[in-house]
Motif scaffolding. Structure first.
Motif, PDB file in Angstrom:
ATOM      1  N   ALA A  96       0.918  -1.130  -0.122  1.00 36.16           N
ATOM      2  CA  ALA A  96      -0.037  -0.033  -0.036  1.00 36.16           C
ATOM      3  C   ALA A  96       1.036   0.977  -0.028  1.00 36.16           C
ATOM      4  O   ALA A  96       0.501   2.208  -0.817  1.00 36.16           O
ATOM      5  CB  ALA A  96      -1.038   0.057   1.312  1.00 36.16           C
ATOM      6  N   LEU A  97       2.003   1.321   0.880  1.00 37.69           N
ATOM      7  CA  LEU A  97       2.750   2.558   1.058  1.00 37.69           C
ATOM      8  C   LEU A  97       3.436   2.708  -0.416  1.00 37.69           C
ATOM      9  O   LEU A  97       3.555   3.788  -0.832  1.00 37.69           O
ATOM     10  CB  LEU A  97       3.803   2.248   1.879  1.00 37.69           C
ATOM     11  N   LEU A  98       4.206   1.638  -1.150  1.00 41.72           N
ATOM     12  CA  LEU A  98       4.750   1.760  -2.363  1.00 41.72           C
ATOM     13  C   LEU A  98       3.849   2.163  -3.579  1.00 41.72           C
ATOM     14  O   LEU A  98       4.184   2.835  -4.478  1.00 41.72           O
ATOM     15  CB  LEU A  98       5.400   0.541  -2.561  1.00 41.72           C
ATOM     16  N   THR A  99       2.538   1.775  -3.352  1.00 35.57           N
ATOM     17  CA  THR A  99       1.552   2.082  -4.439  1.00 35.57           C
ATOM     18  C   THR A  99       1.516   3.579  -4.280  1.00 35.57           C
ATOM     19  O   THR A  99       1.235   4.211  -5.389  1.00 35.57           O
ATOM     20  CB  THR A  99       0.327   1.298  -4.168  1.00 35.57           C
ATOM     21  N   ALA A 100       1.282   3.965  -3.019  1.00 37.00           N
ATOM     22  CA  ALA A 100       0.994   5.412  -2.843  1.00 37.00           C
ATOM     23  C   ALA A 100       2.310   6.217  -3.401  1.00 37.00           C
ATOM     24  O   ALA A 100       1.884   7.234  -4.336  1.00 37.00           O
ATOM     25  CB  ALA A 100       0.755   5.567  -1.534  1.00 37.00           C
ATOM     26  N   LEU A 101       3.386   5.957  -3.320  1.00 39.92           N
ATOM     27  CA  LEU A 101       4.520   6.602  -3.625  1.00 39.92           C
ATOM     28  C   LEU A 101       4.655   6.563  -5.207  1.00 39.92           C
ATOM     29  O   LEU A 101       5.137   7.427  -5.785  1.00 39.92           O
ATOM     30  CB  LEU A 101       5.711   5.755  -2.929  1.00 39.92           C
ATOM     31  N   ASP A 102       4.342   5.423  -5.504  1.00 39.64           N
ATOM     32  CA  ASP A 102       4.304   5.095  -7.175  1.00 39.64           C
ATOM     33  C   ASP A 102       3.453   6.134  -7.899  1.00 39.64           C
ATOM     34  O   ASP A 102       3.736   6.871  -8.700  1.00 39.64           O
ATOM     35  CB  ASP A 102       3.923   3.763  -7.574  1.00 39.64           C
TER      36      ASP A 102
ATOM     37  N   ASN B  77      15.031  14.543 -10.252  1.00 40.96           N
ATOM     38  CA  ASN B  77      14.228  13.388 -10.430  1.00 40.96           C
ATOM     39  C   ASN B  77      13.483  12.960  -8.962  1.00 40.96           C
ATOM     40  O   ASN B  77      13.932  13.308  -7.954  1.00 40.96           O
ATOM     41  CB  ASN B  77      15.012  12.255 -11.036  1.00 40.96           C
ATOM     42  N   HIS B  78      12.601  12.013  -9.370  1.00 40.61           N
ATOM     43  CA  HIS B  78      11.925  11.365  -7.996  1.00 40.61           C
ATOM     44  C   HIS B  78      12.494  10.063  -7.749  1.00 40.61           C
ATOM     45  O   HIS B  78      12.806   9.301  -8.216  1.00 40.61           O
ATOM     46  CB  HIS B  78      10.193  11.177  -8.620  1.00 40.61           C
ATOM     47  N   TYR B  79      12.761  10.108  -6.404  1.00 47.67           N
ATOM     48  CA  TYR B  79      13.569   9.069  -5.734  1.00 47.67           C
ATOM     49  C   TYR B  79      12.805   7.608  -5.889  1.00 47.67           C
ATOM     50  O   TYR B  79      13.589   6.837  -6.269  1.00 47.67           O
ATOM     51  CB  TYR B  79      13.732   9.292  -4.176  1.00 47.67           C
ATOM     52  N   PHE B  80      11.534   7.711  -6.006  1.00 46.58           N
ATOM     53  CA  PHE B  80      10.928   6.390  -6.023  1.00 46.58           C
ATOM     54  C   PHE B  80      11.071   5.918  -7.491  1.00 46.58           C
ATOM     55  O   PHE B  80      10.956   4.805  -7.785  1.00 46.58           O
ATOM     56  CB  PHE B  80       9.488   6.323  -5.345  1.00 46.58           C
TER      57      PHE B  80
END
Length: 203
Positions: A131-137, A153-156
């Motif tokens: 859920a966290l990485l989906t939000a960051l994506d 650039n965006h880190y994620f």
């Protein structure tokens, strides 16, 4: 799969050019290395660049990568040591400003986990990590839409690109997640495909 094909596939998945891709294609002749060795005599052995990421950060990135590409019928990203791959790529193929963004991004990712779940990323369960990485994506995709050329650039996006690139160019990714022939036969431009077939690592 050669470097150019790998970069093309990741760029297609990410919807844009891969950060540091030019240096990856040129065997990672790092911009920072060019600066530090510019005055080195041609006969001198090149100095190894200092590590940008430590062992703890590499292990952390393996966990993040394994959330992006978890084990299914084939091994996940951690099995391919994408964290170790990222450490080399960030050191050898990223410009100093991108290296800084990447390193600071690990802190931002950890802060995001604590803000959302009151605990660090490594303490999260699989569903919380996803859920966290989906939000960051989603955050990086929105950022890219309005990003100006001079903006960082965006880190994620960097983490996700390197996870995909590291996995699908690894032995694990090429032989377990993709179909691989050590010595490809004749070229066949029309191969029957049925839903669920793996993509080819060799062409």
């Amino acid at each position: 799969m050669n470097r150019r094909d790998a970069l093309a596939r990741v760029a297609l998945l990410m919807g844009g050019a891969v950060i540091g891709g030019d240096y990856f294609l040129s065997s990672c002749s790092s911009p920072s290395e060019e600066k530090t060795t510019a005055k080195t005599p041609p006969t001198a052995a090149p100095k190894e660049l200092p590590a940008v990421l430590n062992a703890e950060q590499v292990a952390y990135l393996n966990e993040v990568g394994d959330t992006i590409l978890p084990p299914t019928k084939s091994p996940g990203a951690k099995a391919a040591d994408v964290g170790g791959f990222m450490a080399v790529m960030v050191r050898d193929c990223y410009r100093p400003d991108d290296q800084q963004v990447f390193k600071q991004g690990l802190t931002k990712l950890e802060d995001a986990a604590k803000q959302k779940y009151s605990k660090g990323f490594l303490a999260l369960d699989a569903a919380q990590r996803t859920a966290l990485l989906t939000a960051l994506d989603a955050e990086q995709k929105n950022y890219i839409k309005t990003k100006k050329p001079e903006a960082p650039n965006h880190y994620f996006r960097m983490i996700k690109e390197l996870t995909l690139l590291g996995y699908f160019t690894s032995e694990v990714g090429a032989t377990k997640a993709l179909r691989y022939l050590p010595v490809p036969g004749k070229y066949d431009g029309c191969v029957p495909y049925k839903k669920g077939d793996k993509a080819w690592a060799t062409t």
